[in-house]
Enzyme design. Structure first.
Site, PDB file in Angstrom:
ATOM      1  N   GLU A   1       0.399  -3.765   2.749  1.00 25.63           N
ATOM      2  CA  GLU A   1       1.031  -4.547   1.530  1.00 25.63           C
ATOM      3  C   GLU A   1       2.468  -3.144   1.709  1.00 25.63           C
ATOM      4  O   GLU A   1       2.768  -2.349   2.236  1.00 25.63           O
ATOM      5  CB  GLU A   1      -0.114  -3.480   0.205  1.00 25.63           C
ATOM      6  CG  GLU A   1      -0.586  -2.254   0.549  1.00 25.63           C
ATOM      7  CD  GLU A   1       0.176  -0.854   1.177  1.00 25.63           C
ATOM      8  OE1 GLU A   1       1.080  -1.078   0.313  1.00 25.63           O
ATOM      9  OE2 GLU A   1      -0.421  -0.411   1.746  1.00 25.63           O
TER      10      GLU A   1
ATOM     11  N   GLU B   1       1.020  -0.349   4.442  1.00 26.34           N
ATOM     12  CA  GLU B   1       1.283  -1.321   5.897  1.00 26.34           C
ATOM     13  C   GLU B   1       0.658  -2.470   6.305  1.00 26.34           C
ATOM     14  O   GLU B   1       1.347  -3.865   7.027  1.00 26.34           O
ATOM     15  CB  GLU B   1       3.015  -0.825   5.947  1.00 26.34           C
ATOM     16  CG  GLU B   1       3.585  -0.632   5.960  1.00 26.34           C
ATOM     17  CD  GLU B   1       5.262  -0.483   7.166  1.00 26.34           C
ATOM     18  OE1 GLU B   1       4.825  -0.357   7.814  1.00 26.34           O
ATOM     19  OE2 GLU B   1       5.687   0.365   6.541  1.00 26.34           O
TER      20      GLU B   1
END
Length: 347
Positions: free
Chosen positions: A174, A315
């Protein structure tokens, strides 16, 4: 049956191969149990893929990006514009997730779940925007019920598309300024846990910034007493978190393992498991984040992470670093000699 009800109907993990897998592992050229949790991981992968020879050859990282209205109340150390800058960095292959993906042989797909900017001109970006960021959850619901449902279904569609293209492992990542605040509220209600135990540094705060973040989240929690998973998502969630939860459910229904990243990814997994408890069997939790509250969140879903590297980037970086362990676990079942053959050769 509605599309959402169908998504939530994840079947329990079929345990029929548990004993054959355990026998296969015990029969390898090593002392029984000598490879510890790698043996447990091999067994888990075999159960998920329903084979004595699981494989991890095409891992795909899905990075969902979204913005949060909570940032307007000061829960983040950085402005929401950083979300756009980091999406661009991911698309150009220069983010940490890209570097790690190159090392472990994973494909990276970047999805606009709800960035508060027009990114329709970005080459390579998968367009799935539900809205331009959520509302400020400290003063009103973060999203509507329709938006929450749409985000879950869109995430599931992304996972299915990757699997249809050959992905045999889905890793979740994310990007979104303010999403540790949303994740803390989700954990508070869904773990459940005291709010003070759920709030951490996020992308970095001064002591004054932490005090402000805690105060804003306390206002948000006081505004709504929601505890049911869909209502908690509606009140406090983020579009990228909802899409990660949907992707997890979509992959689980397809019988594909899901590697969960850190604090925000685990909040999405917690949401998915509360919506569909059988989804837990398809999850592999990559690492214990340095973010406050993550270990307690892992306890809430009875997860023991593979790694502990004091990371808190997001991430999907931690999920990617766990991929070689999955590959090694598969190789244990497929490539290691049988103990009986070694003993016969020694006679």
């Amino acid at each position: 049956m509605t599309e959402l009800t169908e998504l939530f109907s994840v079947p329990p993990l079929d345990q029929g191969l548990r004993e054959p897998l355990r026998q296969a592992l015990d029969g390898k050229a090593k002392p029984v149990g000598a490879l510890g949790r790698i043996e447990d991981l091999a067994l888990t992968l075999g159960l998920i893929q329903q084979t004595l020879r699981p494989t991890v050859t095409q891992p795909v990282l899905l990075v969902f990006a979204g913005d949060h209205g909570l940032t307007r109340s000061g829960v983040a150390a950085y402005p929401s514009g950083v979300t756009v800058a980091m999406v661009d960095t991911l698309l150009t292959g220069r983010a940490s997730a890209n570097a790690f993906a190159g090392v472990v042989g994973a494909e990276v797909q970047v999805i606009d779940a709800g960035v508060a900017a027009d990114l329709s001109d970005r080459a390579g970006l998968i367009q799935a925007k539900v809205a331009s960021g959520t509302k400020d959850a400290s003063v009103e619901p973060a999203m509507t019920r329709d938006q929450a449902e749409a985000a879950l279904l869109e995430g599931a569609a992304m996972a299915r598309a990757a699997i249809d293209d050959g992905a045999d492992v889905i890793a979740l990542g994310e990007m979104g300024i303010g999403n540790s605040a949303s994740a803390a509220l989700l954990m508070h209600r869904l773990a459940p846990a005291p709010l003070a135990d759920c709030v951490g540094q996020g992308a970095g705060h001064s002591p004054e910034g932490m005090a402000r973040k805690q105060a804003v989240l306390a206002r948000a929690a006081a505004r709504s007493g929601a505890t049911a998973p869909m209502e908690v998502l509606t009140q406090f969630g983020g579009f990228e978190i909802a899409m990660m939860a949907g992707a997890l459910l979509g992959a689980a229904k397809a019988g594909v393992p899901v590697v969960v990243d850190g604090f925000i990814g685990s909040a999405a997994a917690l949401l998915a498991i509360r919506l569909a408890p059988n989804a837990r069997g398809y999850c592999i939790f990559a690492h214990a984040s340095a973010e406050a509250g993550h270990r307690r969140m892992l306890q809430a879903v009875e997860a023991q992470p593979l790694l502990g590297l004091d990371m808190r980037l997001g991430e999907g970086t931690g999920a990617l670093l766990a991929v070689p362990l999955l590959k090694a676990a598969c190789a244990l079942l497929s490539d290691v000699a049988e103990l009986k053959d070694i003993l016969e050769a020694a006679r």
